[in-house]
Design an enzyme around this catalytic site. Sequence first.
Site, mmCIF file in Angstrom:
data_model
loop_
_atom_site.group_PDB
_atom_site.id
_atom_site.type_symbol
_atom_site.label_atom_id
_atom_site.label_comp_id
_atom_site.label_asym_id
_atom_site.label_seq_id
_atom_site.Cartn_x
_atom_site.Cartn_y
_atom_site.Cartn_z
ATOM 1 N N GLU A 8 0.799 -1.224 0.000
ATOM 2 C CA GLU A 8 0.000 0.000 0.000
ATOM 3 C C GLU A 8 0.830 1.271 0.000
ATOM 4 O OE1 GLU A 8 -0.127 -2.407 2.250
ATOM 5 O OE2 GLU A 8 -2.103 -2.603 3.167
ATOM 6 N N ASP A 94 -1.991 -5.331 3.531
ATOM 7 C CA ASP A 94 -2.218 -5.773 4.910
ATOM 8 C C ASP A 94 -3.218 -6.924 4.980
ATOM 9 O OD1 ASP A 94 -0.532 -3.792 5.808
ATOM 10 O OD2 ASP A 94 -2.138 -2.353 6.170
ATOM 11 N N ASP A 96 -5.957 -7.732 6.516
ATOM 12 C CA ASP A 96 -7.247 -7.476 7.149
ATOM 13 C C ASP A 96 -8.240 -7.230 6.025
ATOM 14 O OD1 ASP A 96 -6.603 -4.958 6.227
ATOM 15 O OD2 ASP A 96 -6.437 -4.047 8.208
ATOM 16 N N GLU A 98 -9.611 -4.549 4.864
ATOM 17 C CA GLU A 98 -9.285 -3.427 3.982
ATOM 18 C C GLU A 98 -8.138 -3.797 3.046
ATOM 19 O OE1 GLU A 98 -11.215 -0.262 2.995
ATOM 20 O OE2 GLU A 98 -11.526 -1.015 5.024
ATOM 21 N N TYR A 321 1.891 -5.395 12.982
ATOM 22 C CA TYR A 321 0.720 -4.717 12.429
ATOM 23 C C TYR A 321 -0.120 -4.097 13.546
ATOM 24 C CZ TYR A 321 -3.168 -3.843 9.257
ATOM 25 O OH TYR A 321 -4.139 -3.235 8.502
ATOM 26 N N ARG A 323 -3.295 -2.812 13.556
ATOM 27 C CA ARG A 323 -4.761 -2.909 13.607
ATOM 28 C C ARG A 323 -5.137 -4.334 14.004
ATOM 29 N NH1 ARG A 323 -4.041 0.391 8.956
ATOM 30 N NH2 ARG A 323 -4.712 2.532 9.363
ATOM 31 N N HIS A 368 -4.573 -11.373 13.869
ATOM 32 C CA HIS A 368 -3.199 -10.921 14.047
ATOM 33 C C HIS A 368 -2.710 -11.158 15.466
ATOM 34 C CE1 HIS A 368 -4.806 -7.982 10.897
ATOM 35 N NE2 HIS A 368 -4.079 -8.872 10.264
#
Length: 973
Positions: A8, A94, A96, A98, A321, A323, A368
């Site tokens: 990203e 990532d 997740d 998103e 990570y 989040r 995670h």
Amino acid sequence: MSKLVIVESPAKARTISGYLGSDYSVEASVGHIRDLPQPSELPASMKKGPYAKFSVDIEAGFEPYYVIDPDKKKKVAELKKLLKEADELLLATDEDREGEAIAWHLNEVLKPKVPVKRMVFHEITPEAIARALDNPRQLDAQLVDAQESRRILDRLVGYEVSPLLWRKVSPGLSAGRVQSVATRLVVSRERERMAFVAASYWDVTAVFAKEKQDFSAKLTALDSVRVAAGRDFDDAGKLTAKAAKEGVRALGKDDAEQLAAALEGADATVASVETKPYTRRPAAPFTTSTLQQEASRKLRMSSRDAMRTAQSLYENGYITYMRTDSTNLSEQAVSAARSQIREMYGQESLPDKPRLYATKSKGAQEAHEAIRPAGDHFRTPAQVKGDLTASQFALYELIWKRTVASQMADARGQTASVRVNVGVAGAAGAREATFAASGTIITFPGFMAVYQESADAKRYEDRENARLPEVKEGEALRTLEAAADGHATLPPPRYTEASLVKRMEELGIGRPSTYAATISTITDRGYVDRRGQALVPTWTAFSVVRLLEENLPELVDYDFTADMETELDRIASGEERRIEYLTRFWKGQEGRLGLEGQVESLGDIDAKAINSIDLGEGVVLRVGRYGPYVQEEREGAEARNASVPDSIAPDELTLAKARELLDKSSFDGRELGVDPETGRKVLAKAGRFGPYVTDVPKEGEVALTPTGRPSKKPPKPRTASLFSSMALESVTLEDALKLLSLPRVVGDDGDETILAHNGRYGPYLTRGKDSRSLASEDEIFTVTLDQAKELFAQPKQRRGATAKEPLRELGTDPVAGVTVLLKDGRFGPYVTDGTTNASLRREDDPLTITPERAYELLADRRAKGPAKKPARKKASAKTSSKTASKSASKTASGKSASKSASGKASSSKAASKAASGTTASGKAASAGKASTKSAGAKASASKTGAAKTASSKAAAKKSAARSSAAAAAKDEK
């Protein structure tokens, strides 16, 4: 041939590329490349079809219509070019929802003809990247479905409910699936504070002595009847039912003072001594929520700043990570922590077995680890201090301490509680008073040698921890002194960012990754103001919450909102189908209306009632177009109105305060005297923006034009706001004339005149278009020309900001011959020589930028000269339609029917703004619209500008002549 890896962010790409060989090319998509557009940005052919309202086809399985962000078209072209030279594509966004969605969009837009793999990792270290390369997987369609469902939910709620707020409360407001519930939490707490009634009570503190040692203790009982403390009163100012049932006695002032007098020099006896072992366990490693809470409490960081800083630490390989709602640590992390504990704190600080923590947050689902230092061996704060900015270091140190402490031994010690009886000889109708004191002795600090968790402030929590001498039951003590103290009960504390995040997590509202965006949204939308760390709702927030509570209660129901998160989790795990859930939410099901039916079934909503709060005795608070005001209806007379200043919080607007505002508003002014130069009367008045002075034009007075000719318009009064140190009741004619003389000419600095002003945001100096703030209002009349020149020689700061320390010193610029500094600014890091500023490019890492690169950036900036403001031009509807059409990456009919390794996405930032309809792609599409104007539009704009030059100059002169105080006086009339 090579393998193309897409992540990203550029920072993440730089870090990962350092761990991969020459066979890999690592590029950044820079976030999402496409999203739902605003309906106004749809192609003309679609503006009357099924996508017209939401950019989602409700009737065709909630089919979304995506467009490529115009700012990302160049990036997409670059990625396609690189993909042609690659023999494999690794999507390394990532892990997740998103990140999965970003990967899916990249796959859909790039249409790779080479093998595609999904590469996932929780930290950016050589070991983690190597493991990720060895264990790729396919795109997870269920995660993408869950993200797309969330995005569509936000669009449906925002676009369906926000227009209701525009009509009934105020234009430009927004509703949101999570933001409206968060706003309700803040408003509900303020309502509790508004309804709160304080109760007064007294207590007595005494100091007792054993030989040369003394300690203090508090009165707890009289003749074995417990004495009331703050926790024994409810929010109505009365004893709680439990306290009343126990027969608790509330002390008044007279009784407390009688007891304090009777205690002086009295003999005391130790009634009891109780000793217990003390053990305290360490807190679990950080989740996103607890990191935000602790960063707020310990570092005074907002949730947004904490997450932004954590993001930079993650992308540069310092932490895992950020989040996550998991408190688990991997075996490698536990091993690293235990090894470090043994090395730094000794074997006695290491428990026999690793500690395991269970995630307690409602609806936790992410797979995670907890947030921890990256790597199989943790770098200590001392090892990274030289590589990080101040904020990055503070957050890294917090994460390191929490992680290491979580695997350390318990803190151990003893607690002692002592009760002392004293005879009071009938004072306050009692024979004997009982006092209590407690203390804790830590014999082994354990984890507390590294870290202690902070806590939110509690009402009436007894934080005293006296140092106690060694005493025995029955032992005699002397009373050295005693004092009576009066107290008032406290209202419920307002939410801070930390306590609001904690409460949202407890209720299962939103997800860790959305908390920072949600709080930023309700602040940016004007629903919440800040007082220090406290979140204070505005009156607009009261109106919005009331409208939703009374008309769409499900949307602000805590359990209903939490259930929505649970359904999204079920979609992510494959237990629920996306279309079926969205259909139930929108269309409803048996016995329950969906959102569409609820909005359509609303009757006529009384906007006046929604925007009114009764303060009692005919006085009402109303939220109007120009802000909140109080109104008093009077029989046989015109109603009185008064604006409510922003400085008054909702719980401070009592009936008495409202009447005070009304009285000041109806005050017609106090005559101070006559200006000897003009002959005008000078008055002191109360206005919407505070007290001010003004003069009244004389009868028959004629105004003059700038050329000195008589004007047809009536003369205008001069006005000036009072200094904060002045009071309406005591301001003098001399004070008023000094204020009316402003702005004051300080002197000439070359070709420019320096003026001293008093403005809405405080005192300041101007030199042409440049300005500088003054430290105090008194300096307006005392600042000298030399002092003013010195102020203008310093770099300009944003209002209310303090000068930040530079991040690094980069040496002497060979051209300018001055020191070049690396600084952190409002829009990111930049380099400066004191005169010229140059922002760092995307590929420049502030951690590793060289002096030579800094000199190059400054040279480029100097060569470009001063930045020019682009002229505003109006794009034709025809051109904008073509632009929006070309921006579309697919049409409704062209969307793939299969989702075997697919899903769809939108950025989390865009999702947080769904309520207002402002998405990343929407903004970008708008920008693209402006940049593709036709030559005809340019010519038209040019002609229009030439034709309006004269009127623009006249308008500018007129605007410059009108001060803010004059505008305030006009509004008041």
